[in-house]
Design a protein around this motif. Structure first.
Motif, PDB file in Angstrom:
ATOM      1  N   SER A 235       0.837  -1.200   0.000  1.00 38.27           N
ATOM      2  CA  SER A 235       0.000   0.000   0.000  1.00 38.27           C
ATOM      3  C   SER A 235       0.870   1.247   0.000  1.00 38.27           C
ATOM      4  CB  SER A 235      -0.921   0.013   1.226  1.00 38.27           C
ATOM      5  OG  SER A 235      -1.819  -1.066   1.194  1.00 38.27           O
ATOM      6  N   PHE A 236       1.953   1.212   0.800  1.00 40.55           N
ATOM      7  CA  PHE A 236       2.854   2.364   0.884  1.00 40.55           C
ATOM      8  C   PHE A 236       3.602   2.555  -0.433  1.00 40.55           C
ATOM      9  CE2 PHE A 236       7.044   4.190   1.780  1.00 40.55           C
ATOM     10  CZ  PHE A 236       6.671   5.371   2.403  1.00 40.55           C
ATOM     11  N   VAL A 237       4.107   1.465  -1.009  1.00 42.70           N
ATOM     12  CA  VAL A 237       4.830   1.556  -2.279  1.00 42.70           C
ATOM     13  C   VAL A 237       3.914   2.085  -3.382  1.00 42.70           C
ATOM     14  CG1 VAL A 237       5.970   0.204  -4.099  1.00 42.70           C
ATOM     15  CG2 VAL A 237       6.503  -0.229  -1.698  1.00 42.70           C
ATOM     16  N   GLY A 238       2.672   1.590  -3.407  1.00 46.41           N
ATOM     17  CA  GLY A 238       1.724   2.078  -4.406  1.00 46.41           C
ATOM     18  C   GLY A 238       1.387   3.534  -4.206  1.00 46.41           C
ATOM     19  N   THR A 239       1.186   3.927  -2.930  1.00 50.25           N
ATOM     20  CA  THR A 239       0.781   5.300  -2.621  1.00 50.25           C
ATOM     21  C   THR A 239       1.900   6.296  -2.870  1.00 50.25           C
ATOM     22  OG1 THR A 239      -0.768   4.504  -0.940  1.00 50.25           O
ATOM     23  CG2 THR A 239      -0.121   6.810  -0.808  1.00 50.25           C
ATOM     24  N   LEU A 240       3.146   5.895  -2.608  1.00 52.21           N
ATOM     25  CA  LEU A 240       4.257   6.831  -2.765  1.00 52.21           C
ATOM     26  C   LEU A 240       4.961   6.671  -4.111  1.00 52.21           C
ATOM     27  CD1 LEU A 240       5.964   9.064  -1.500  1.00 52.21           C
ATOM     28  CD2 LEU A 240       7.444   7.286  -0.546  1.00 52.21           C
ATOM     29  N   PHE A 241       5.615   5.534  -4.333  1.00 53.09           N
ATOM     30  CA  PHE A 241       6.455   5.370  -5.519  1.00 53.09           C
ATOM     31  C   PHE A 241       5.642   5.306  -6.816  1.00 53.09           C
ATOM     32  CE2 PHE A 241       9.028   3.576  -2.043  1.00 53.09           C
ATOM     33  CZ  PHE A 241      10.149   4.375  -2.167  1.00 53.09           C
ATOM     34  N   LEU A 242       4.641   4.435  -6.850  1.00 50.90           N
ATOM     35  CA  LEU A 242       3.832   4.327  -8.069  1.00 50.90           C
ATOM     36  C   LEU A 242       3.074   5.622  -8.339  1.00 50.90           C
ATOM     37  CD1 LEU A 242       2.154   0.791  -8.321  1.00 50.90           C
ATOM     38  CD2 LEU A 242       3.782   1.862  -9.879  1.00 50.90           C
ATOM     39  N   ALA A 243       2.514   6.216  -7.285  1.00 46.84           N
ATOM     40  CA  ALA A 243       1.714   7.431  -7.459  1.00 46.84           C
ATOM     41  C   ALA A 243       2.550   8.579  -8.006  1.00 46.84           C
ATOM     42  CB  ALA A 243       1.079   7.828  -6.126  1.00 46.84           C
ATOM     43  N   ILE A 244       3.764   8.763  -7.467  1.00 41.51           N
ATOM     44  CA  ILE A 244       4.618   9.838  -7.954  1.00 41.51           C
ATOM     45  C   ILE A 244       5.041   9.574  -9.402  1.00 41.51           C
ATOM     46  CG2 ILE A 244       6.879  10.934  -7.678  1.00 41.51           C
ATOM     47  CD1 ILE A 244       6.562  10.660  -4.689  1.00 41.51           C
ATOM     48  N   SER A 245       5.378   8.313  -9.702  1.00 42.00           N
ATOM     49  CA  SER A 245       5.785   7.969 -11.071  1.00 42.00           C
ATOM     50  C   SER A 245       4.678   8.244 -12.077  1.00 42.00           C
ATOM     51  CB  SER A 245       6.187   6.488 -11.145  1.00 42.00           C
ATOM     52  OG  SER A 245       7.270   6.217 -10.293  1.00 42.00           O
ATOM     53  N   THR A 246       3.466   7.825 -11.731  1.00 46.17           N
ATOM     54  CA  THR A 246       2.354   8.007 -12.677  1.00 46.17           C
ATOM     55  C   THR A 246       1.851   9.442 -12.716  1.00 46.17           C
ATOM     56  OG1 THR A 246       0.768   7.298 -10.967  1.00 46.17           O
ATOM     57  CG2 THR A 246       1.579   5.621 -12.487  1.00 46.17           C
ATOM     58  N   SER A 247       2.254  10.266 -11.741  1.00 45.30           N
ATOM     59  CA  SER A 247       1.813  11.664 -11.712  1.00 45.30           C
ATOM     60  C   SER A 247       2.837  12.611 -12.331  1.00 45.30           C
ATOM     61  CB  SER A 247       1.530  12.099 -10.267  1.00 45.30           C
ATOM     62  OG  SER A 247       0.438  11.390  -9.726  1.00 45.30           O
ATOM     63  N   LEU A 248       3.922  12.081 -12.878  1.00 46.26           N
ATOM     64  CA  LEU A 248       4.915  12.939 -13.518  1.00 46.26           C
ATOM     65  C   LEU A 248       4.324  13.802 -14.643  1.00 46.26           C
ATOM     66  CD1 LEU A 248       8.051  10.585 -13.636  1.00 46.26           C
ATOM     67  CD2 LEU A 248       7.672  12.574 -12.168  1.00 46.26           C
ATOM     68  N   PRO A 249       3.396  13.262 -15.480  1.00 47.14           N
ATOM     69  CA  PRO A 249       2.784  14.138 -16.488  1.00 47.14           C
ATOM     70  C   PRO A 249       2.024  15.311 -15.870  1.00 47.14           C
ATOM     71  CG  PRO A 249       2.410  11.843 -17.040  1.00 47.14           C
ATOM     72  CD  PRO A 249       2.977  11.850 -15.655  1.00 47.14           C
ATOM     73  N   GLU A 250       1.352  15.072 -14.731  1.00 49.49           N
ATOM     74  CA  GLU A 250       0.641  16.160 -14.066  1.00 49.49           C
ATOM     75  C   GLU A 250       1.605  17.252 -13.607  1.00 49.49           C
ATOM     76  OE1 GLU A 250      -0.291  13.096 -13.746  1.00 49.49           O
ATOM     77  OE2 GLU A 250      -2.460  12.998 -13.961  1.00 49.49           O
ATOM     78  N   ILE A 251       2.790  16.833 -13.122  1.00 49.83           N
ATOM     79  CA  ILE A 251       3.783  17.814 -12.689  1.00 49.83           C
ATOM     80  C   ILE A 251       4.192  18.693 -13.871  1.00 49.83           C
ATOM     81  CG2 ILE A 251       6.108  18.135 -11.759  1.00 49.83           C
ATOM     82  CD1 ILE A 251       5.818  15.471 -10.322  1.00 49.83           C
ATOM     83  N   ALA A 252       4.544  18.053 -14.982  1.00 49.15           N
ATOM     84  CA  ALA A 252       5.019  18.789 -16.155  1.00 49.15           C
ATOM     85  C   ALA A 252       3.936  19.710 -16.716  1.00 49.15           C
ATOM     86  CB  ALA A 252       5.485  17.799 -17.225  1.00 49.15           C
ATOM     87  N   VAL A 253       2.728  19.165 -16.882  1.00 50.45           N
ATOM     88  CA  VAL A 253       1.642  19.951 -17.475  1.00 50.45           C
ATOM     89  C   VAL A 253       1.243  21.115 -16.579  1.00 50.45           C
ATOM     90  CG1 VAL A 253      -0.788  19.877 -18.143  1.00 50.45           C
ATOM     91  CG2 VAL A 253       0.742  18.046 -18.858  1.00 50.45           C
ATOM     92  N   SER A 254       1.114  20.858 -15.285  1.00 47.74           N
ATOM     93  CA  SER A 254       0.638  21.893 -14.367  1.00 47.74           C
ATOM     94  C   SER A 254       1.648  23.028 -14.219  1.00 47.74           C
ATOM     95  CB  SER A 254       0.333  21.281 -12.996  1.00 47.74           C
ATOM     96  OG  SER A 254      -0.701  20.326 -13.105  1.00 47.74           O
ATOM     97  N   LEU A 255       2.921  22.687 -14.052  1.00 55.30           N
ATOM     98  CA  LEU A 255       3.934  23.734 -13.914  1.00 55.30           C
ATOM     99  C   LEU A 255       4.078  24.534 -15.209  1.00 55.30           C
ATOM    100  CD1 LEU A 255       6.745  21.985 -11.815  1.00 55.30           C
ATOM    101  CD2 LEU A 255       4.968  23.568 -11.055  1.00 55.30           C
TER     102      LEU A 255
END
Length: 282
Positions: free
Chosen positions: A164-184
């Motif tokens: 649960s922790f690995v999914g919430t932290l590592f997977l979530a951040i990895s899959t949210s990289l497009p959101e970081i790029a687009v939003s900034l």
């Protein structure tokens, strides 16, 4: 796309409910946490929430409803079964998702915004060129996202961290990289509405992905097989989202620090979410 492909890979190939659910909930929390990051890039006299439309309240409210239903599905011992692998909760995710999109569309249609155009781009593409480029980059995202759950599962096993922790932290951040790029990029272009809408819209779609994950998860019921520790993230996502709504309704005119009070509280909630989940699952 990253959350969608990671979810399908986790539920259909690896058959791991914790990675699928943890990724979605972690992505929702991380997306809200990105509001704080975006606020760092806004001028002191123009905090992030002071320069966006209040129509985002609607998207945030629907997001809270959907996340609340996820929490209910995780908490209940049994779900109302509609098919051998899909319960009523998952069906509700899909129905509320389409209702939310339709409602937000109707609201913005009846409340048109004045769009201030920025300087025109020096590079012009034809519709065909744009479509081809979009498709190529989307395909890259799909291929790489399919492999992420495999490596995430091995990280959890070799480090002793909970899935649960690995999914919430590592997977979530990895899959949210497009959101970081687009939003900034949107904030730097002077389009905070697009940036915030990108994150809140992603959260709504993320919960819809849980419905698709449940369809592909043939081992049982996705939320029933996921750890109850995911309720911690549900709780903090609701806290972060309600704080954002308060900021949308009553934005500050000027930041005292690098972050406004609302985005600072959201950031603190995100850190507490990761810390408590780590303590519980490790």
């Amino acid at each position: 796309l990253p959350e969608l492909m990671v979810g399908i890979s986790s539920s259909a190939i690896i058959q791991n409910a914790d990675l699928a659910v943890g990724d979605i909930l972690g992505s929702c929390a991380f997306n809200l946490g990105l509001l704080s990051v975006m606020d760092m890039f806004t001028p002191k006299n123009r905090p992030l929430f002071s320069s966006i439309s209040q129509s985002h309240i609607l998207a945030t409210a629907f997001g809270i409803i959907l996340i609340g239903l996820v929490g209910l599905g995780l908490f209940l011992e049994k779900d109302i079964v509609l098919t051998p692998s899909i319960g009523l909760t998952s069906i509700a995710f899909a129905l509320i998702y389409f209702v939310s999109i339709k409602t937000i569309y109707n609201y913005q249609k009846s409340h048109p915004q004045v769009v201030i155009s920025s300087e025109p781009s020096t590079t012009q593409f034809t519709p065909k060129q744009v479509t081809v480029r979009y498709g190529v980059f989307a395909l890259i995202i799909v291929i790489t996202a399919l492999a992420l759950p495999y490596f995430a599962e091995h990280i959890a096993e070799q480090t002793g961290l909970g899935k649960s922790f690995v999914g919430t932290l590592f997977l979530a951040i990895s899959t949210s990289l497009p959101e970081i790029a687009v939003s900034l990029a949107a904030v730097r272009m002077g389009s905070p509405d697009m940036a915030v809408g990108n994150l809140l819209g992603s959260n709504i779609f993320n919960v819809f992905i849980l419905f698709l994950d449940d369809v592909f998860y043939t081992k049982g019921h996705l939320l029933k097989d996921a750890s109850e520790s995911n309720l911690i993230t549900v709780f903090f996502v609701i806290l972060m989202a309600t704080t954002a709504i308060i900021g949308f309704i009553y934005p500050s005119k000027e930041k005292k620090l690098i972050l406004d009070w609302d985005t600072l509280i959201i950031f603190i909630f995100y850190l507490f979410n990761i810390l408590i989940l780590y303590k519980v699952t490790s």
